[in-house]
Motif scaffolding. Structure first.
Motif, PDB file in Angstrom:
ATOM      1  N   PRO A 149     -51.361   1.812 -48.151  1.00 33.12           N
ATOM      2  CA  PRO A 149     -50.201   2.369 -47.459  1.00 33.12           C
ATOM      3  C   PRO A 149     -50.536   3.614 -46.663  1.00 33.12           C
ATOM      4  O   PRO A 149     -49.696   4.118 -45.927  1.00 33.12           O
ATOM      5  CB  PRO A 149     -49.254   2.713 -48.618  1.00 33.12           C
ATOM      6  CG  PRO A 149     -50.162   3.028 -49.751  1.00 33.12           C
ATOM      7  CD  PRO A 149     -51.352   2.126 -49.593  1.00 33.12           C
ATOM      8  N   ARG A 150     -51.739   4.125 -46.799  1.00 33.07           N
ATOM      9  CA  ARG A 150     -52.125   5.336 -46.083  1.00 33.07           C
ATOM     10  C   ARG A 150     -53.231   4.993 -45.107  1.00 33.07           C
ATOM     11  O   ARG A 150     -53.071   4.098 -44.293  1.00 33.07           O
ATOM     12  CB  ARG A 150     -52.530   6.416 -47.080  1.00 33.07           C
ATOM     13  CG  ARG A 150     -51.354   6.838 -47.998  1.00 33.07           C
ATOM     14  CD  ARG A 150     -51.742   8.002 -48.900  1.00 33.07           C
ATOM     15  NE  ARG A 150     -50.608   8.395 -49.720  1.00 33.07           N
ATOM     16  CZ  ARG A 150     -50.359   7.919 -50.931  1.00 33.07           C
ATOM     17  NH1 ARG A 150     -51.167   7.022 -51.451  1.00 33.07           N
ATOM     18  NH2 ARG A 150     -49.314   8.315 -51.621  1.00 33.07           N
ATOM     19  N   TRP A 242     -45.324   2.416 -40.472  1.00 35.94           N
ATOM     20  CA  TRP A 242     -45.166   2.829 -39.076  1.00 35.94           C
ATOM     21  C   TRP A 242     -44.170   3.979 -38.948  1.00 35.94           C
ATOM     22  O   TRP A 242     -44.421   4.954 -38.217  1.00 35.94           O
ATOM     23  CB  TRP A 242     -44.722   1.631 -38.239  1.00 35.94           C
ATOM     24  CG  TRP A 242     -44.527   1.946 -36.790  1.00 35.94           C
ATOM     25  CD1 TRP A 242     -45.491   2.224 -35.867  1.00 35.94           C
ATOM     26  CD2 TRP A 242     -43.278   2.022 -36.096  1.00 35.94           C
ATOM     27  NE1 TRP A 242     -44.927   2.463 -34.627  1.00 35.94           N
ATOM     28  CE2 TRP A 242     -43.570   2.339 -34.744  1.00 35.94           C
ATOM     29  CE3 TRP A 242     -41.946   1.831 -36.468  1.00 35.94           C
ATOM     30  CZ2 TRP A 242     -42.575   2.486 -33.796  1.00 35.94           C
ATOM     31  CZ3 TRP A 242     -40.949   1.973 -35.522  1.00 35.94           C
ATOM     32  CH2 TRP A 242     -41.264   2.299 -34.193  1.00 35.94           C
ATOM     33  N   LEU A 243     -43.058   3.897 -39.660  1.00 38.40           N
ATOM     34  CA  LEU A 243     -42.071   4.984 -39.605  1.00 38.40           C
ATOM     35  C   LEU A 243     -42.664   6.277 -40.147  1.00 38.40           C
ATOM     36  O   LEU A 243     -42.366   7.367 -39.642  1.00 38.40           O
ATOM     37  CB  LEU A 243     -40.822   4.591 -40.395  1.00 38.40           C
ATOM     38  CG  LEU A 243     -39.993   3.450 -39.802  1.00 38.40           C
ATOM     39  CD1 LEU A 243     -38.825   3.096 -40.723  1.00 38.40           C
ATOM     40  CD2 LEU A 243     -39.474   3.814 -38.409  1.00 38.40           C
ATOM     41  N   GLY A 244     -43.521   6.168 -41.168  1.00 38.07           N
ATOM     42  CA  GLY A 244     -44.204   7.357 -41.659  1.00 38.07           C
ATOM     43  C   GLY A 244     -45.132   7.949 -40.605  1.00 38.07           C
ATOM     44  O   GLY A 244     -45.200   9.174 -40.444  1.00 38.07           O
ATOM     45  N   LEU A 407     -42.198   9.767 -26.885  1.00 44.09           N
ATOM     46  CA  LEU A 407     -41.962   9.159 -28.195  1.00 44.09           C
ATOM     47  C   LEU A 407     -42.237   7.660 -28.160  1.00 44.09           C
ATOM     48  O   LEU A 407     -42.825   7.101 -29.102  1.00 44.09           O
ATOM     49  CB  LEU A 407     -40.520   9.419 -28.629  1.00 44.09           C
ATOM     50  CG  LEU A 407     -40.190  10.853 -29.066  1.00 44.09           C
ATOM     51  CD1 LEU A 407     -38.695  10.999 -29.308  1.00 44.09           C
ATOM     52  CD2 LEU A 407     -40.967  11.224 -30.326  1.00 44.09           C
ATOM     53  N   LEU A 408     -41.834   6.994 -27.084  1.00 45.96           N
ATOM     54  CA  LEU A 408     -42.104   5.558 -26.973  1.00 45.96           C
ATOM     55  C   LEU A 408     -43.604   5.286 -26.886  1.00 45.96           C
ATOM     56  O   LEU A 408     -44.125   4.366 -27.530  1.00 45.96           O
ATOM     57  CB  LEU A 408     -41.389   4.992 -25.745  1.00 45.96           C
ATOM     58  CG  LEU A 408     -39.856   4.952 -25.811  1.00 45.96           C
ATOM     59  CD1 LEU A 408     -39.276   4.501 -24.473  1.00 45.96           C
ATOM     60  CD2 LEU A 408     -39.398   4.016 -26.921  1.00 45.96           C
ATOM     61  N   ALA A 409     -44.295   6.097 -26.087  1.00 49.47           N
ATOM     62  CA  ALA A 409     -45.739   5.919 -25.984  1.00 49.47           C
ATOM     63  C   ALA A 409     -46.423   6.188 -27.317  1.00 49.47           C
ATOM     64  O   ALA A 409     -47.327   5.462 -27.727  1.00 49.47           O
ATOM     65  CB  ALA A 409     -46.295   6.851 -24.903  1.00 49.47           C
ATOM     66  N   GLY A 410     -45.970   7.239 -28.014  1.00 49.88           N
ATOM     67  CA  GLY A 410     -46.553   7.535 -29.317  1.00 49.88           C
ATOM     68  C   GLY A 410     -46.265   6.455 -30.334  1.00 49.88           C
ATOM     69  O   GLY A 410     -47.101   6.158 -31.196  1.00 49.88           O
ATOM     70  N   GLY A 411     -45.086   5.828 -30.226  1.00 52.63           N
ATOM     71  CA  GLY A 411     -44.726   4.779 -31.170  1.00 52.63           C
ATOM     72  C   GLY A 411     -45.632   3.566 -31.090  1.00 52.63           C
ATOM     73  O   GLY A 411     -45.889   2.910 -32.102  1.00 52.63           O
ATOM     74  N   VAL A 414     -49.741   4.929 -32.187  1.00 55.88           N
ATOM     75  CA  VAL A 414     -50.168   5.033 -33.585  1.00 55.88           C
ATOM     76  C   VAL A 414     -50.218   3.642 -34.206  1.00 55.88           C
ATOM     77  O   VAL A 414     -49.469   2.740 -33.805  1.00 55.88           O
ATOM     78  CB  VAL A 414     -49.213   5.940 -34.385  1.00 55.88           C
ATOM     79  CG1 VAL A 414     -49.241   7.354 -33.856  1.00 55.88           C
ATOM     80  CG2 VAL A 414     -47.790   5.404 -34.367  1.00 55.88           C
ATOM     81  N   PRO A 415     -51.085   3.426 -35.170  1.00 59.22           N
ATOM     82  CA  PRO A 415     -51.173   2.109 -35.811  1.00 59.22           C
ATOM     83  C   PRO A 415     -49.864   1.730 -36.484  1.00 59.22           C
ATOM     84  O   PRO A 415     -49.140   2.584 -36.995  1.00 59.22           O
ATOM     85  CB  PRO A 415     -52.291   2.289 -36.838  1.00 59.22           C
ATOM     86  CG  PRO A 415     -53.074   3.463 -36.366  1.00 59.22           C
ATOM     87  CD  PRO A 415     -52.098   4.362 -35.681  1.00 59.22           C
ATOM     88  N   PHE A 416     -49.582   0.453 -36.484  1.00 58.81           N
ATOM     89  CA  PHE A 416     -48.340  -0.024 -37.077  1.00 58.81           C
ATOM     90  C   PHE A 416     -48.474  -0.246 -38.576  1.00 58.81           C
ATOM     91  O   PHE A 416     -47.531  -0.002 -39.334  1.00 58.81           O
ATOM     92  CB  PHE A 416     -47.903  -1.336 -36.414  1.00 58.81           C
ATOM     93  CG  PHE A 416     -46.567  -1.826 -36.878  1.00 58.81           C
ATOM     94  CD1 PHE A 416     -45.401  -1.298 -36.358  1.00 58.81           C
ATOM     95  CD2 PHE A 416     -46.464  -2.808 -37.850  1.00 58.81           C
ATOM     96  CE1 PHE A 416     -44.156  -1.738 -36.789  1.00 58.81           C
ATOM     97  CE2 PHE A 416     -45.236  -3.259 -38.295  1.00 58.81           C
ATOM     98  CZ  PHE A 416     -44.079  -2.721 -37.765  1.00 58.81           C
ATOM     99  N   ASP A 417     -49.635  -0.702 -39.026  1.00 60.37           N
ATOM    100  CA  ASP A 417     -49.779  -1.064 -40.434  1.00 60.37           C
ATOM    101  C   ASP A 417     -50.894  -0.302 -41.134  1.00 60.37           C
ATOM    102  O   ASP A 417     -51.327  -0.685 -42.215  1.00 60.37           O
ATOM    103  CB  ASP A 417     -50.027  -2.568 -40.579  1.00 60.37           C
ATOM    104  CG  ASP A 417     -51.257  -3.031 -39.824  1.00 60.37           C
ATOM    105  OD1 ASP A 417     -51.860  -2.203 -39.112  1.00 60.37           O
ATOM    106  OD2 ASP A 417     -51.616  -4.218 -39.946  1.00 60.37           O
ATOM    107  N   VAL A 418     -51.374   0.787 -40.519  1.00 65.63           N
ATOM    108  CA  VAL A 418     -52.374   1.647 -41.142  1.00 65.63           C
ATOM    109  C   VAL A 418     -51.793   3.045 -41.214  1.00 65.63           C
ATOM    110  O   VAL A 418     -51.300   3.568 -40.211  1.00 65.63           O
ATOM    111  CB  VAL A 418     -53.689   1.660 -40.342  1.00 65.63           C
ATOM    112  CG1 VAL A 418     -54.681   2.628 -40.971  1.00 65.63           C
ATOM    113  CG2 VAL A 418     -54.278   0.262 -40.290  1.00 65.63           C
TER     114      VAL A 418
END
Length: 475
Positions: A149-150, A242-244, A407-411, A414-418
């Motif tokens: 999860p991290r 991803w939200l984290g 924020l959209l570009a950053g979303g 960043v990795p979605f599942d890492v």
């Protein structure tokens, strides 16, 4: 000269922020089975007993409610007598091994329940239950034993074999081998799938334990479940990660970017009020874009800057040949949309020519990551003060739009599942600095396009603009 040197230095910093990749060592591997092998030996040593484990196996049975029952066997070498003669010691060691070490490290999980331990013919058998082995999403039971999860996980396959079996009536509905880079993986790292069971068996002859460095989910579902449903289940399972990343990594960088936009707006406004020659700035933008693209094509600069060069080329060309397009926020946004399409085409073309240049997994990903630069001309047009009572609202909308674009570009960056790690924060903050510096000339292009009816505050309209205004014309 001082101003020119400062500008060159800022661009060098921006290039470094976009292209630098910090050298990060891989995570420390964790044993898959904390009650197997040397982990069991450590538990025994902590209780004053010396044992030597020669072989271990781990069978994990997943239940429909997401819990799992582990059955671990440890074969000992001439050291089982103490455990056989002292059931209390056996229970103490195996309970400690199961509850404190037994389950794959996945952060905070539910309490492991010790069930039983027996020793027979120098073989210790341990059974314990993990209430939090997986969760059901969209009808698919997703097990995350091999998914951290991290930051990206790394595991030592310290039992042979290691098997994970789903509930009765299910099958393994994804391809665990597909998540592993088999170019560098040994046979022991590649599992086999049979029905509802995934199994790792070490086939090496040198006695070395295999390790797994990729994150992967195991999915169990009914045989008729579609691959699209499985992919959707993995997306739902990864959403908290991803939200984290957004909250810990992107939001602080967006705050930094918002502060930098204040400086971008001030410089763009000053450039507009000083009657800076917009056509010369546009020509410089075209030249810079062509130079960047040329350097990328000849491998003198990283492919990361190919999209930046495309945006400069398209926006500069529009400001040079069709300046009327940048004389309204709507027109500037249209130019930005066209530049995003150019970014997608450029990066796709670079990926076709050289697979190492394929930076984005999809065209949409490539476009969104360049969104802050694409909206920079519209931002410059919006924040440049002009006559009229709506000026403050337009400026506020420009800042809001710029931050939302980041924020959209950053979303998608960043990795979605890492999960998050510290260098990711450095990367997004560096990207905020780079976006502001590269976006500054583009914002100046948008700000240096006054209209005849609403000239910039402090700017003197040209003779042709004054004539058109006197005649009631509108540029």
């Amino acid at each position: 000269m001082k101003r020119a040197a400062l500008l060159i230095s800022l661009f060098v910093i921006a290039v470094l922020c976009l292209t630098a990749a910090p050298a990060v060592g891989g995570p420390t591997p964790n044993p898959v089975c904390g009650a197997c092998g040397s982990s069991f030996e450590d538990a025994a040593s902590d209780n004053g007993v010396i044992v030597n484990v020669t072989a271990s196996t781990a069978a994990i049975q997943i239940h429909p409610n997401g819990s799992a029952t582990w059955t671990v066997t440890n074969r000992l070498s001439q050291s089982a007598a103490t455990l056989s003669s002292s059931p209390e010691t056996l229970t103490q060691i195996t309970r400690e091994a199961a509850t404190s070490r037994g389950v794959i490290y996945r952060g905070d999980t539910g309490p492991v329940v010790f069930r039983s331990a027996t020793v027979d013919n120098e073989t210790v058998r341990i059974r314990f239950r993990d209430p939090d082995a997986g969760a059901r999403h969209l009808g698919v039971l997703v097990v995350d034993y091999f998914h951290s999860p991290r930051m990206r996980g790394s595991w030592i396959l310290n039992a042979d074999p290691i098997s994970v079996s789903g509930p009765t009536g299910t099958v393994v509905s994804n391809d665990p081998r597909g998540a592993i880079n088999d170019e560098y993986a040994g046979d022991g790292e590649l599992p086999t799938v049979t029905g509802n069971t995934v199994q790792w068996a070490n086939t090496s002859t040198d006695g070395r334990q295999a390790s797994l460095s990729e994150d992967l989910y195991l999915a169990f579902s009914e045989p008729a479940t579609s691959s699209l449903q499985v992919a959707a289940a993995f997306t739902v399972a990864s959403l908290p990660i991803w939200l984290g990343n957004i909250s810990i990594v992107v939001l602080p960088a967006a705050f930094v970017y918002g502060i930098l936009l204040i400086g971008v707006a001030a410089v763009a406004r000053r450039a507009a009020d000083s009657a800076l020659a917009a056509d010369r700035l546009a020509a410089a933008g075209v030249g810079f874009g062509v130079w960047l693209l040329g350097m990328v094509v000849f491998d003198a600069l990283p492919a990361t800057l190919g999209g930046v060069g495309t945006i400069y080329l398209i926006v500069g060309a529009a400001a040079w040949h069709r300046p009327d397009l940048l004389r309204s926020t709507r027109g500037a946004l249209a130019v930005g949309l066209a530049s995003m399409g150019g970014v997608a085409a450029t990066l796709w073309g670079l990926g076709v020519v050289d697979a190492r240049s394929a930076l984005a997994p999809t065209v949409v990903h490539a476009m969104v990551t360049h969104l802050p630069l694409a909206v920079a001309p519209a931002f410059g047009h919006a924040v440049c003060r002009r006559g009229g009572s709506a000026s403050n609202a337009r400026i506020a909308a420009g800042f809001a739009g710029g931050i939302v674009a980041f924020l959209l570009a950053g979303g998608v960056f960043v990795p979605f599942d890492v999960g998050w790690f510290i260098f990711m924060t450095f990367g997004t903050v560096g990207a905020a600095v780079a976006a502001a510096l590269f976006g500054l000339p583009l914002a100046m292009l948008g700000a240096c396009q006054p209209t005849a009816t609403t000239p910039h505050e402090g700017a003197t309209p040209t003779s042709s603009e004054a004539t058109e205004t006197a005649d009631g014309g509108d540029t």
